[in-house]
Design a protein around this motif. Structure first.
Motif, PDB file in Angstrom:
ATOM      1  N   LEU A 174     -18.037  -5.010  -5.995  1.00 46.67           N
ATOM      2  CA  LEU A 174     -15.988  -4.494  -5.284  1.00 46.67           C
ATOM      3  C   LEU A 174     -15.339  -5.403  -6.225  1.00 46.67           C
ATOM      4  O   LEU A 174     -15.095  -6.032  -7.187  1.00 46.67           O
ATOM      5  N   ARG A 175     -14.263  -4.240  -6.719  1.00 44.39           N
ATOM      6  CA  ARG A 175     -13.861  -4.937  -7.149  1.00 44.39           C
ATOM      7  C   ARG A 175     -12.015  -5.838  -6.541  1.00 44.39           C
ATOM      8  O   ARG A 175     -11.697  -5.311  -5.266  1.00 44.39           O
ATOM      9  N   GLN A 194       0.475  -0.704   0.169  1.00 44.81           N
ATOM     10  CA  GLN A 194      -0.004  -0.053   0.564  1.00 44.81           C
ATOM     11  C   GLN A 194       0.946   0.823   0.062  1.00 44.81           C
ATOM     12  O   GLN A 194       0.625   1.927  -0.896  1.00 44.81           O
ATOM     13  N   ASP A 197      -9.887  -6.693  -1.537  1.00 44.49           N
ATOM     14  CA  ASP A 197      -9.448  -5.591  -2.574  1.00 44.49           C
ATOM     15  C   ASP A 197      -8.795  -5.337  -3.481  1.00 44.49           C
ATOM     16  O   ASP A 197      -6.882  -5.352  -2.861  1.00 44.49           O
ATOM     17  N   GLU A 198      -8.979  -5.292  -4.778  1.00 46.63           N
ATOM     18  CA  GLU A 198      -8.211  -5.297  -6.107  1.00 46.63           C
ATOM     19  C   GLU A 198      -6.707  -4.983  -6.013  1.00 46.63           C
ATOM     20  O   GLU A 198      -5.736  -5.083  -6.267  1.00 46.63           O
ATOM     21  N   ILE A 223     -11.246  -8.511   2.079  1.00 45.66           N
ATOM     22  CA  ILE A 223     -13.444  -8.571   2.489  1.00 45.66           C
ATOM     23  C   ILE A 223     -13.786 -10.251   3.275  1.00 45.66           C
ATOM     24  O   ILE A 223     -14.265 -10.703   2.061  1.00 45.66           O
ATOM     25  N   ARG A 280      -0.541  -2.755  -6.155  1.00 51.45           N
ATOM     26  CA  ARG A 280      -1.446  -3.890  -5.470  1.00 51.45           C
ATOM     27  C   ARG A 280      -0.633  -4.842  -5.194  1.00 51.45           C
ATOM     28  O   ARG A 280      -0.431  -5.632  -5.228  1.00 51.45           O
TER      29      ARG A 280
END
Lengths: 344, 526
Positions: A315-316, A222, A299-300, A306, A227
């Motif tokens: 949601l991706r 992050q 989360d992508e 999730i 990613r």
């Protein structure tokens, strides 16, 4: 690297890593990180010991909060539950617990032993009894090594308590479930009490450090603008099965479990089935991942897990799988926690 | 412009820097912008609104009595929290026999915690999820607890009971008891503040009590001020989801305004541009907010939000904010030049170099570079024109990077630039940095927020615990009631639809029950 304490700076990583190992279940650590942080501010870091340091004299007390996540975020514990349990252990067994262990590393219970360490003045073992999250008490590694779940102890924040005895762990599960409902669907439990010697071979060692390590990788990704799921896949044994958007969520609450399926539409269409935890991921033709391996929806971009109770249309996500501890891949392990055990 | 249109509506957006207003003529199918104005937000907010309304009365081609509605959006609430200013101190009464180990305000920033002087009393009370009473209320205990909180300096009270969203009786009883004994202290009951989740709901209850100071007072003045100017129309206040609530609701539940300014900004920009799918870049006086609108709805954050580090069960728009705005102060070091993060904010005309001030701002740079020509200036700038151009290009580049990182997967969506600061960057310059995307700067982009407010849908919300045994019938019935509520609040029946529907089932209950929160909204009835 051996971990000998949990400090405030470790908390965000532990929360993320525990949620990831929850395989979609176990409850998202939400208030536990806050509470732990406040405790560390007040009383200092939490002492952590490894399985190697245990001796035959040690009495290991595995603990967890049991019940519905939607209850445990409303009727908050106050710690008194475990003072009652310790007293009952001393009274009925004549044993003094010397080390705490969180029974389940996946989800919010990763924090249980840490939160009670100062109050009970006991160190926490860098281990758990599952290596992930599972919905039932018999799904724990000591059960594979002949360590009895009985006697199990249960208590709640209003002072109710009970001692449970049964010939097998599945019956303890059934009894505890009913007791928990009587306690307002949220209770503290201790079971699979064992000696230090027994613990050396029958727990999943290093779970706490593993959760922190996984969480650290997500946080690092992050911070670097990477990613996170892809980064995890390059640095660990995690594997990305598919990426895409969540469609078609069909959830029901059956007997207190969150049960259902969700599909992920993307480079390939994958359907995941869950009962509290994600248990099976399949395309039209093949099975991509199955319990006991960990299956997580991240989360992508951020890699934030999730969970099955917070799935939302659109949601991706990246669907990721991580191998379960090897003990679950044995014949006995698979009987207890493989796809058949869940009716697939 | 003497053609005085008979019916019109006014939208006012009170931002941290500017107060924007817009007057729209009311036609059945379209809104024509009749008038726009921009005034600076004063430190005392009400005088900013007075100024805006005075300008409208003077210059806009309308009569005050022909105005059929006034819509207000503001960043009041969130600013009060972020600045820890203008808030009531709060005493908390927990009805919780389980006596949670975690104290109110855990994890909050110290500054805000001190401003609110949080104090707590835990008394017998609370419910189990299945409706059993954990402990009955002891009236004398509640009275003694309240007295201790008031003695410690609490100006408002937050009442927080375990499982009150399912079983609100104890909270209601305690509220009545306190009012009958201590008179009308600002009070908030947690069952009206959200759903299951003790900490988020407690945080919301505390902040709602605290916010009653600035919001209740501020909005009381707004209505007096509008009446004095001859506006006797109904007022609507934009809430978190972008639809409106009444002035009375806003005063009772100021927490509903926390995300309103941000949501409204995205809605307004998308409406102005005419795109239902777009990326919004709102360049203000202090910051640039990047948001995403898909199918007419603003993309929101996943799960609960953190506001000033406080977990709240309020869905906030997912925005990326940069400290770049028209008032951003430029600082030169021997090595490079920085834009922001400090800004002169509302004091642009007093402090910026172009108007004789001493602080070099992004507006000065834009003027000096020759890219922006809409303000007169004769000032001398301490840097060369070439340097100014470089700073402008670097700034656009920063915005471009942020946009690409924010919306990596929406490669083909148009970019809609709005806000007072958007004028500093001519469209061709922006287009250069987004070769793959369409850059749009709609008419009236500088007052997009006020436009958004004026177009806000009028809503009605139902929030109840329902039995799931006849789920379909119950939900259909609740939807009808939510729609009726929206109509009662002023929405046109034909346009009302359900905009928010959340069914939250509770596990482990003897009967299958769920909390249903349903919001219906429609266009203002003409």
């Amino acid at each position: 690297m051996t971990m000998n304490k949990i400090e405030k700076k470790d908390i965000p990583a532990l929360a993320l890593g525990a949620a990831l190992l929850g395989s979609g279940g176990g409850g998202t650590p939400t208030y536990e990180p806050l509470m732990l942080s406040a405790l560390i501010d007040q009383f200092g870091p939490i002492p952590v010991v490894t399985t190697e340091s245990l001796t035959a004299e040690d009495c290991v007390l595995p603990i967890a909060y049991m019940g519905a996540p939607s209850v445990s975020i409303e009727k908050l514990p106050n710690g008194r539950e475990y003072e009652i349990i310790r007293q009952n252990v001393e009274t009925f067994l004549g044993k003094k617990p010397s080390v705490l262990i969180s029974a389940e590393i996946g989800g919010s219970n990763a924090f249980t032993a840490l939160l009670l360490s100062h109050r009970l003045q006991l160190p926490v073992l860098d281990a758990d009894l599952i290596g992930r999250a599972f919905p039932q008490l018999e799904m724990a590694t000591p059960n594979l090594f002949g360590i009895s779940a009985s006697p199990a102890f249960i208590a709640d924040s209003l002072g109710k308590s009970a001692l449970l005895q049964a010939p097998d762990a599945a019956t303890i599960e059934l009894m505890a479930r009913h007791m928990t409902i009587a306690c307002g669907s949220s209770a503290a439990i201790a079971l699979y009490l064992m000696s230090g010697t027994e613990a050396k071979t029958s727990v999943v060692a290093g779970s706490l450090s593993r959760a922190c390590m996984l969480g650290d990788l997500i946080l690092y990704a992050q911070a670097q603008g990477l990613r996170a799921p892809e980064y995890l896949a390059t640095k660990t044994d995690a594997r990305i099965i598919a990426t895409g958007s969540i469609r078609n969520i069909q959830t029901q609450i059956i007997d207190g479990f969150t049960v259902g399926t969700a599909s992920i539409e993307g480079d390939q269409n994958v359907t995941v089935s869950y009962k509290n935890e994600f248990l099976l991921a399949r395309t039209e033709h093949t099975i991509c991942a199955a319990t006991p391996d960990i299956i997580a929806l991240l989360d992508e971009e951020t890699g934030i897990p999730i969970q099955t109770d917070s799935l939302a249309y659109g949601l991706r996500v990246a669907l990721v799988t991580i191998p379960a501890p090897a003990i679950w891949k044995t014949k006995k392990g698979l009987e207890l926690t493989g796809p058949h055990a869940f009716g697939f | 412009m003497n053609n005085k249109s008979s019916r019109s509506i006014i939208g006012i957006d009170i931002g941290g820097t500017n107060t924007d207003s817009v007057v729209l003529s009311l036609q059945p199918l379209s809104q024509e912008v009749l008038f726009t104005a921009k005034t600076t937000t004063s430190s005392d907010i009400i005088s900013g609104i007075e100024k805006a309304l005075a300008t409208i009365v003077q210059k806009a081609p309308i009569n005050a009595h022909d105005v059929c509605a006034l819509f207000i959006s503001s960043t009041h609430a969130i600013n009060a929290i972020l600045e820890a200013k203008n808030l009531h101190t709060v005493g908390i009464i927990r009805l919780a026999q389980n006596n949670p180990a975690i104290l109110p305000g855990t994890g909050w920033n110290e500054h805000l915690k001190q401003a609110l002087k949080l104090s707590v009393e835990t008394v017998a009370g609370g419910y189990e999820i299945d409706g059993r009473v954990m402990a009955p209320i002891n009236k004398q205990e509640v009275i003694n607890a309240t007295k201790r909180l008031l003695d410690k300096g609490a100006e408002s009270i937050a009442i927080m009971g375990v499982f009150s969203p399912l079983y609100p009786e104890q909270e209601r009883m305690v509220k009545d008891l306190i009012i009958s004994r201590f008179g009308h202290i600002p009070l908030t009951c947690s069952y009206e503040m959200g759903s299951i989740g003790f900490i988020e709901r407690e945080n919301a209850t505390i902040l709602n009590s605290a916010l009653k100071k600035c919001i209740a007072d501020g909005f009381k003045q707004i209505s007096d001020c509008c009446n004095a100017k001859g506006f006797s129309c109904p007022f609507y206040v934009v809430q978190n989801n972008g639809s409106t609530i009444t002035l009375e609701q806003a005063r009772a539940f100021p927490i509903l305004l926390l995300a309103a300014g941000q949501t409204n900004s995205c809605n307004g920009a998308a409406l102005l541009s005419g795109y239902r799918d777009c990326i919004i870049i709102d360049i203000g006086g202090t910051s640039t907010d990047i948001g995403l609108v898909k199918n007419g709805l603003t993309r929101r954050m996943l799960g609960n939000s953190l506001i000033a580090g406080i977990p709240l069960a309020i869905s906030m728009p997912n925005l990326c904010s940069l400290a770049i705005g028209g008032g951003s102060i430029i600082t030169k070091t021997p090595f490079d030049t920085h834009v922001g993060p400090e800004s002169v904010g509302a004091a642009l005309f007093e402090k910026a170099v172009f108007n004789g001030g001493e602080l070099l701002t992004l507006t000065d740079i834009a003027l000096h570079s020759g890219l922006f020509t809409e303000l007169p200036t004769t000032s001398k700038f301490a840097i060369s024109k070439k340097e100014a151009l470089v700073i402008m290009e670097q700034t656009v580049q920063r915005i471009a990077h942020a946009v690409e990182r924010f919306a990596t997967l929406e490669k083909d969506l148009p970019l809609v630039f709005v806000g007072g600061g958007a004028a500093l960057f001519p469209t061709p310059v922006l287009q250069k940095y987004f070769p793959q995307r369409l850059v749009v700067k709609p008419d009236h982009a500088d007052v997009a927020n006020a436009f958004g407010a004026a177009c806000a849908l009028v809503s009605g919300t139902i929030d109840e615990t329902i039995s799931l045994t006849e789920q379909d019938r119950v939900i259909t019935e609740l939807c009808e009631r939510a729609k009726q509520k929206a109509v009662d609040n002023g929405a046109c029946p034909k346009t009302v639809s359900i905009v928010d529907l959340a069914i939250m089932p509770y596990a482990y209950t003897a009967q299958p029950i769920a909390r249903a929160r349903i919001c219906a909204a429609g266009r203002l009835k003409l």
